[in-house]
Write a protein that holds these residues in place. Structure first.
Motif, PDB file in Angstrom:
ATOM      1  N   SER A 130       0.700  -1.097   0.065  1.00  0.00           N
ATOM      2  CA  SER A 130      -0.050  -0.055   0.099  1.00  0.00           C
ATOM      3  C   SER A 130       0.975   1.141   0.027  1.00  0.00           C
ATOM      4  O   SER A 130       1.997   1.119   0.258  1.00  0.00           O
ATOM      5  CB  SER A 130      -1.044  -0.095   1.286  1.00  0.00           C
ATOM      6  OG  SER A 130      -0.115  -0.036   2.529  1.00  0.00           O
ATOM      7  N   TYR A 189     -13.188  -0.983   1.979  1.00  0.00           N
ATOM      8  CA  TYR A 189     -13.484  -1.019   3.345  1.00  0.00           C
ATOM      9  C   TYR A 189     -14.818  -1.076   3.635  1.00  0.00           C
ATOM     10  O   TYR A 189     -15.691  -0.609   2.907  1.00  0.00           O
ATOM     11  CB  TYR A 189     -12.806  -0.263   4.204  1.00  0.00           C
ATOM     12  CG  TYR A 189     -12.764   1.197   3.992  1.00  0.00           C
ATOM     13  CD1 TYR A 189     -13.831   1.916   4.327  1.00  0.00           C
ATOM     14  CD2 TYR A 189     -11.520   1.967   3.450  1.00  0.00           C
ATOM     15  CE1 TYR A 189     -14.273   3.534   3.995  1.00  0.00           C
ATOM     16  CE2 TYR A 189     -11.775   3.370   3.103  1.00  0.00           C
ATOM     17  CZ  TYR A 189     -13.066   4.030   3.473  1.00  0.00           C
ATOM     18  OH  TYR A 189     -13.089   5.182   3.147  1.00  0.00           O
ATOM     19  N   GLY A 215      -6.735   0.219  -1.708  1.00  0.00           N
ATOM     20  CA  GLY A 215      -6.275  -1.065  -1.376  1.00  0.00           C
ATOM     21  C   GLY A 215      -5.113  -1.731  -2.374  1.00  0.00           C
ATOM     22  O   GLY A 215      -4.870  -1.037  -3.153  1.00  0.00           O
ATOM     23  N   THR A 216      -4.685  -3.139  -2.016  1.00  0.00           N
ATOM     24  CA  THR A 216      -3.853  -3.642  -2.799  1.00  0.00           C
ATOM     25  C   THR A 216      -4.223  -4.939  -3.585  1.00  0.00           C
ATOM     26  O   THR A 216      -4.952  -5.595  -3.088  1.00  0.00           O
ATOM     27  CB  THR A 216      -2.446  -3.999  -1.974  1.00  0.00           C
ATOM     28  OG1 THR A 216      -2.377  -2.954  -1.057  1.00  0.00           O
ATOM     29  CG2 THR A 216      -1.383  -4.550  -2.787  1.00  0.00           C
ATOM     30  N   GLY A 226      -4.973  -8.423  -4.542  1.00  0.00           N
ATOM     31  CA  GLY A 226      -4.744  -9.712  -3.806  1.00  0.00           C
ATOM     32  C   GLY A 226      -5.509  -9.754  -2.542  1.00  0.00           C
ATOM     33  O   GLY A 226      -5.815 -10.620  -1.995  1.00  0.00           O
ATOM     34  N   ASP A 227      -5.841  -8.443  -2.054  1.00  0.00           N
ATOM     35  CA  ASP A 227      -6.633  -8.074  -0.997  1.00  0.00           C
ATOM     36  C   ASP A 227      -8.166  -8.945  -1.278  1.00  0.00           C
ATOM     37  O   ASP A 227      -8.988  -8.496  -2.138  1.00  0.00           O
ATOM     38  CB  ASP A 227      -6.968  -6.862  -0.421  1.00  0.00           C
ATOM     39  CG  ASP A 227      -5.589  -6.030   0.168  1.00  0.00           C
ATOM     40  OD1 ASP A 227      -4.719  -6.790   0.112  1.00  0.00           O
ATOM     41  OD2 ASP A 227      -5.445  -4.871  -0.042  1.00  0.00           O
ATOM     42  N   ILE A 228      -8.784  -9.448  -0.048  1.00  0.00           N
ATOM     43  CA  ILE A 228     -10.060 -10.126  -0.478  1.00  0.00           C
ATOM     44  C   ILE A 228     -11.073  -9.071  -0.371  1.00  0.00           C
ATOM     45  O   ILE A 228     -12.131  -9.101  -1.393  1.00  0.00           O
ATOM     46  CB  ILE A 228     -10.396 -11.184   0.573  1.00  0.00           C
ATOM     47  CG1 ILE A 228     -11.649 -12.058   0.107  1.00  0.00           C
ATOM     48  CG2 ILE A 228     -10.425 -10.389   1.936  1.00  0.00           C
ATOM     49  CD1 ILE A 228     -11.737 -13.291   1.120  1.00  0.00           C
ATOM     50  N   GLU A 229     -11.000  -7.881   0.070  1.00  0.00           N
ATOM     51  CA  GLU A 229     -12.040  -7.017   0.157  1.00  0.00           C
ATOM     52  C   GLU A 229     -11.963  -6.288  -1.345  1.00  0.00           C
ATOM     53  O   GLU A 229     -13.193  -5.799  -1.641  1.00  0.00           O
ATOM     54  CB  GLU A 229     -11.707  -5.936   1.133  1.00  0.00           C
ATOM     55  CG  GLU A 229     -11.461  -6.164   2.710  1.00  0.00           C
ATOM     56  CD  GLU A 229     -10.157  -6.623   3.046  1.00  0.00           C
ATOM     57  OE1 GLU A 229      -9.410  -6.944   2.153  1.00  0.00           O
ATOM     58  OE2 GLU A 229     -10.017  -6.679   4.350  1.00  0.00           O
ATOM     59  N   GLY A 230     -11.180  -6.256  -2.271  1.00  0.00           N
ATOM     60  CA  GLY A 230     -11.000  -5.365  -3.248  1.00  0.00           C
ATOM     61  C   GLY A 230     -11.686  -6.298  -4.545  1.00  0.00           C
ATOM     62  O   GLY A 230     -11.733  -5.887  -5.288  1.00  0.00           O
ATOM     63  N   SER A 237       2.747  -9.078  -9.047  1.00  0.00           N
ATOM     64  CA  SER A 237       1.478  -8.325  -8.963  1.00  0.00           C
ATOM     65  C   SER A 237       0.786  -8.298 -10.154  1.00  0.00           C
ATOM     66  O   SER A 237      -0.625  -8.192 -10.085  1.00  0.00           O
ATOM     67  CB  SER A 237       1.897  -6.941  -8.516  1.00  0.00           C
ATOM     68  OG  SER A 237       0.876  -6.043  -8.499  1.00  0.00           O
ATOM     69  N   GLU A 246      -1.126 -11.737 -10.262  1.00  0.00           N
ATOM     70  CA  GLU A 246      -2.410 -11.538  -9.284  1.00  0.00           C
ATOM     71  C   GLU A 246      -3.505 -10.902 -10.009  1.00  0.00           C
ATOM     72  O   GLU A 246      -4.530 -11.123 -10.050  1.00  0.00           O
ATOM     73  CB  GLU A 246      -1.885 -10.780  -8.079  1.00  0.00           C
ATOM     74  CG  GLU A 246      -2.896 -10.928  -7.061  1.00  0.00           C
ATOM     75  CD  GLU A 246      -3.011 -12.240  -6.290  1.00  0.00           C
ATOM     76  OE1 GLU A 246      -4.174 -12.723  -5.942  1.00  0.00           O
ATOM     77  OE2 GLU A 246      -1.859 -12.644  -6.145  1.00  0.00           O
TER      78      GLU A 246
END
Length: 546
Positions: free
Chosen positions: A14, A44, A143-144, A146-150, A194, A197
């Protein structure tokens, strides 16, 4: 011509500067005559950052229409001058709230509600909404990769790429080339992983923006292009710079704007250098070659994380640009003054600024800073909470109200500052109560203020009717006005109905101004806010007297 969409993602770590990259690219496209709009998609679960601690997320940026948004929207406005709106920032929390509300109403006609297509459709609808005649819409995904939230946001922009087609959708991926000292080289593997991903969710980046702390060799760019399936010219170096306002210039030198237009087949022969970057050259010159320096003490309560005061710090830089001086910031934790003499920290500063904040912690230290500035004739600028503390200081020490306080700190017999329960927005009356939800319940957005004729602030603004942005739920109690003005604290700015104090000032002082709003939110390097310009001008005069 329909708008073209540029989606900006980030990988590896990040804080790579996606927000600045988006803002700088927007500024470059503007300099070529295009109309731009910038947006932020945040993964988020909060509905907005309004209830988040500054320690968690940095400052909460506020738009004219009252949206509490991510701080990156501040970068967008400062670089392009395009006012952000409610429709320019959305979170997972807001998307899910809307989807669930529809489900409760029966809008899905009994269907099973799923991430795909219902959540992704809601994201797509947001991205495409409220667009008029913009040439480019830049959408940053927080976010980045690979984050599950994104994942829902990445899936949504993947779908949009298919829907819009190559002529209207471009993907820019920000990534990192770390320098490994022991090996003595930049490493491309994190960038490769990256991109891999991103490919795993169906997105092939079209342009890579590679952050590095030193020059990227051509061989490494060639390697990245080969392994990541992009043209070598579209592997753009994003090196560290001495000021964020040099970013548009450096990105142009690296060819980012040219590659974007070339991708959309909009670059005509000989047009590559047809761009006017005079604004950014003048700004960077003013920052790099100032005629002097002033020191400003910022007495706050979130100084451990300077992102909590991002717009404030930039507005002070803008004030320096306007006065052709470098502004050195001395960040001071206000609680220190509850144990130690302010003289030990403020003796050699040329100006004192007390910014906004919430809660009782550090309040007495801020009051001590106000008193020190008043007694030692040091230019003082109080913003929001900083204005309220200046009023309490004057009430206690000059107006004969020793128990003056704020109801924010608990019950008090002298509520010089109290909970704001009712105010006007246009023709509508808005009300709030003690037990209301915290989110979105403050006085938010731009409101009018009438300045007293002949006042210092009227002279600073050059007009009497102003609009500035608010974010607060407590207000100075106008019932104490007579006592405070008799003590020398003049109420020089009021709401149009004369009920809400917006600005106070002292006329027995070189420069002492407190404002209930947040002027830093409307300051830009090419258009510094008048109050910051005036404050730094006063600090310059003080520095020459020392």
């Amino acid at each position: 011509m329909s708008a073209r969409y540029i989606f900006i993602t980030g990988g590896v770590v990040s804080s790579l500067g996606k927000g600045l990259a988006s803002a700088a690219l927007g500024a470059l496209l503007q300099a070529r005559g295009y109309k731009v709009r910038l947006r932020k998609l945040d993964p988020y679960l909060n509905v907005d950052p309004g209830t988040m601690s500054p320690y968690q997320h940095g400052e909460c940026y506020v738009t004219d229409d009252g949206a509490e948004t991510d701080l990156d929207l501040g970068h967008y406005e400062r670089f392009t001058g395009v006012p952000a709106r409610q429709t320019d920032n959305v979170t997972t929390g807001r998307i899910y709230s809307d989807v669930i509300a529809k489900e409760r109403r029966g809008d899905y006609l009994g269907g099973t509600v799923q991430v795909i297509p219902h959540v992704t459709d809601a994201i797509r609808e947001f991205v495409l909404s409220d667009i008029t005649d913009e040439d480019f819409v830049l959408c940053e995904i927080g976010g980045t990769v690979g984050d599950i939230e994104g994942l829902p946001f990445l899936e949504a922009i993947r779908q949009l790429g298919n829907e819009l087609g190559r002529d209207r959708a471009c993907y820019i991926h920000c990534t990192l080339l770390p320098w490994i000292g022991a090996a003595g080289e930049l490493k491309t593997k994190p960038t490769q992983h990256s991109v891999k991903e991103l490919l795993s969710v169906g997105i092939q980046p079209d342009i890579l923006l590679c952050r590095a702390e030193r020059e990227i060799p051509k061989g490494e760019k060639r390697k990245i292009a080969l392994f990541c399936n992009v043209k070598e010219s579209r592997v753009i170096s994003a090196l560290d710079v001495d000021t964020i306002y040099a970013v548009p210039l450096t990105y142009h030198q690296e060819g980012l704007d040219v590659e974007v237009l070339d991708y959309f087949r909009m670059m005509k022969d000989g047009e590559a250098e047809e761009i006017d970057l005079t604004r950014w050259k003048d700004i960077t010159h003013a920052i790099r070659a100032p005629e002097g320096e002033v020191t400003i003490a910022v007495v706050g309560k979130y100084t451990v994380l300077l992102d909590a005061y991002k717009s404030l710090a930039e507005a002070l830089v803008h004030g320096g640009i306007a006065n052709n001086v470098r502004v050195k910031l001395n960040w001071v934790e206000s609680e220190i003054f509850e144990k130690d003499d302010p003289l030990n920290y403020l003796e050699n500063v040329h100006g004192i600024l007390v910014p906004g904040g919430f809660g009782e912690r550090g309040a007495e230290g801020k009051i001590a800073a106000c008193k020190f500035a008043r007694e030692h004739d040091i230019p003082y600028f109080g913003i929001c909470f900083g204005m309220q503390m200046a009023v309490i200081e004057a009430a206690r020490n000059l107006a004969g109200i020793p128990n003056a306080s704020s109801t924010e700190f608990g019950p008090t017999k002298e509520p010089v500052v109290g909970l704001l329960t009712e105010w006007k927005r246009g023709n509508q009356v808005e009300t709030r109560r003690e037990g209301d939800d915290l989110g979105g319940t403050m006085r938010l957005g731009a409101y009018p203020c009438i300045l007293e004729e002949g006042s210092r602030v009227a002279e600073i603004y050059g007009e009497r009717h102003i609009y500035d942005r608010h974010r607060h739920r407590y207000e100075v109690n106008v019932a104490y006005r007579d006592k405070l003005e008799a003590a020398g604290l003049i109420f020089s700015g009021m709401s149009p109905d004369g009920v809400l104090p917006e600005i106070v000032e002292r006329r027995d002082h070189p420069w002492f101004v407190g404002v209930q709003f947040h002027p830093e939110l409307k300051s830009k390097p090419f258009a510094p806010h008048p109050l910051f310009k005036g404050f730094i001008e006063a600090a310059v005069k003080t520095s020459r007297l020392v």
